[in-house]
Design a protein around this motif. Structure first.
Motif, short mmCIF file in Angstrom:
data_model
loop_
_atom_site.label_atom_id
_atom_site.label_comp_id
_atom_site.label_asym_id
_atom_site.label_seq_id
_atom_site.Cartn_x
_atom_site.Cartn_y
_atom_site.Cartn_z
N ILE A 132 0.85 -1.02 -0.36
CA ILE A 132 0.55 -0.16 0.13
C ILE A 132 1.22 1.19 0.09
CG2 ILE A 132 -1.56 1.22 1.35
CD1 ILE A 132 -2.97 -1.00 0.33
N GLY A 133 1.57 1.40 1.06
CA GLY A 133 3.01 2.43 1.37
C GLY A 133 3.80 2.30 -0.14
N ILE A 147 0.92 8.33 3.88
CA ILE A 147 0.62 7.14 4.21
C ILE A 147 0.93 7.97 5.59
CG2 ILE A 147 2.15 5.26 4.46
CD1 ILE A 147 0.49 5.35 2.28
N SER A 148 1.90 8.75 6.40
CA SER A 148 2.19 8.98 7.45
C SER A 148 1.12 9.05 8.33
CB SER A 148 3.20 9.77 8.00
OG SER A 148 3.11 11.44 8.04
N GLU A 149 0.19 10.69 7.61
CA GLU A 149 -1.50 10.14 8.48
C GLU A 149 -1.92 9.59 8.62
OE1 GLU A 149 -2.14 13.60 9.84
OE2 GLU A 149 0.24 14.56 9.81
N LEU A 153 3.91 5.70 10.02
CA LEU A 153 5.04 5.47 9.89
C LEU A 153 6.16 3.98 10.79
CD1 LEU A 153 6.86 8.44 8.82
CD2 LEU A 153 5.77 7.20 7.38
N GLU A 154 4.92 3.66 11.37
CA GLU A 154 5.60 2.60 12.39
C GLU A 154 4.78 1.34 12.10
OE1 GLU A 154 4.69 5.64 13.46
OE2 GLU A 154 6.91 6.03 14.15
N LEU A 162 8.80 4.60 3.63
CA LEU A 162 9.57 4.99 3.40
C LEU A 162 10.73 3.46 3.14
CD1 LEU A 162 9.26 5.20 7.59
CD2 LEU A 162 10.47 6.79 6.38
N SER A 163 10.53 2.22 2.69
CA SER A 163 11.87 1.64 1.07
C SER A 163 11.90 2.45 0.68
CB SER A 163 11.23 0.48 1.83
OG SER A 163 10.64 0.04 2.89
#
Length: 273
Positions: A132-133, A147-149, A153-154, A162-163
């Motif tokens: 998804i990210g 994505i972070s919102e 990010l965890e 992040l990757s």
């Protein structure tokens, strides 16, 4: 922190100086000519010197956690002057750009390519929520923020975006600086390639458009104007495309493909038993 930052500043100046001394390099490969920018050499130098076993002495201070965190956090401030430069490049060619404005808008549909092409490949490779990210976009600031919102990010989605963000930062500019002149050698119109340079990443756009300028210097103003206009439009419309088109399409495709993949795996296990 202060001493480490001074080391980082000096290191950056040295790397930039070395990269500029190397300059543009043209490598003929058959009928193609690859153009390597100083930016590419700067990235390669910082990557090589950041390898774990080389990080000793001063380099250890340069690549400290504080400096890495500072660099990623305040990268946006470095990009602001570049955004101002985009506007300056667009203005002289504004009338020409507006005359084919519909092409720039249609181009934004290309943002769906990461979902339509990337998501099935990610699922086939065994990714699940990470996909998804990883496939919502090219993993730049817009996708990272979304994505972070939504997931943090965890989360698995956060690890995916992040990757891609890290991979894009390390290899994106190198890829685009090589890919643009290859397509130009294949006969693509330089204006189309300049428009395609604006993918939503400042470094990737700069790498692609700079190699085009180096190959066709007589069209420098046109290339920079088209690339800058495309970049600005992608930064603006790309957000709406991501939220209202890419994200819903991705959710539908993900549910269908994961369900089908899980069903196929269950049938395979039953057959083996």
């Amino acid at each position: 922190m202060k001493n480490n930052f001074i080391y980082l500043l000096i290191f950056s100046l040295v790397v930039i100086t070395v990269a500029e001394m190397i300059g543009f390099q043209f490598i003929p490969i058959g009928s193609f000519t690859l153009t390597l920018l100083p930016l590419v050499f700067a990235i390669i130098l910082t990557m090589v010197l950041g390898i774990q076993f080389l990080r000793k002495g001063i380099l250890k201070k340069v690549y400290s956690k504080e400096n890495v965190s500072f660099s990623s956090k305040y990268l946006i401030f470095i990009m602001l002057p570049l955004m101002a430069r985009y506007g300056a490049d667009v203005a002289p060619k504004l009338e020409e750009i507006l005359s084919i404005g519909w092409v720039f808008i249609i181009q934004e549909l290309g943002n769906l390519g990461t979902v339509l092409i990337g998501l099935p490949i990610a699922i086939l490779l065994g990714l699940r929520r990470e996909a998804i990210g990883a496939t919502l976009g090219i993993g730049r600031e817009g996708e990272l923020a979304y994505i972070s919102e939504k997931y943090t990010l965890e989360s698995k989605e956060g690890r995916g975006v992040l990757s891609i963000y890290i991979i894009g930062t390390l290899f994106g500019a190198i890829f685009f600086s090589l890919f643009a002149p290859i397509l130009l050698s294949l006969g693509f119109d330089v204006r189309a390639l300049a428009m395609a340079s604006g993918v939503g990443s400042g470094s990737m756009m700069t790498a692609a458009s700079s190699t085009l300028v180096a190959t066709v210097p007589e069209m420098e103003s046109t290339i920079l104007a088209y690339a800058s206009a495309s970049q600005l439009l992608t930064s603006f419309l790309g957000t709406f495309t991501m939220v209202f088109l890419a994200a819903p399409l991705q959710q539908v495709m993900y549910k269908l493909m994961v369900r089908s993949d899980d069903k196929w795996n269950n049938q395979k296990q039953s057959t083996n038993m």
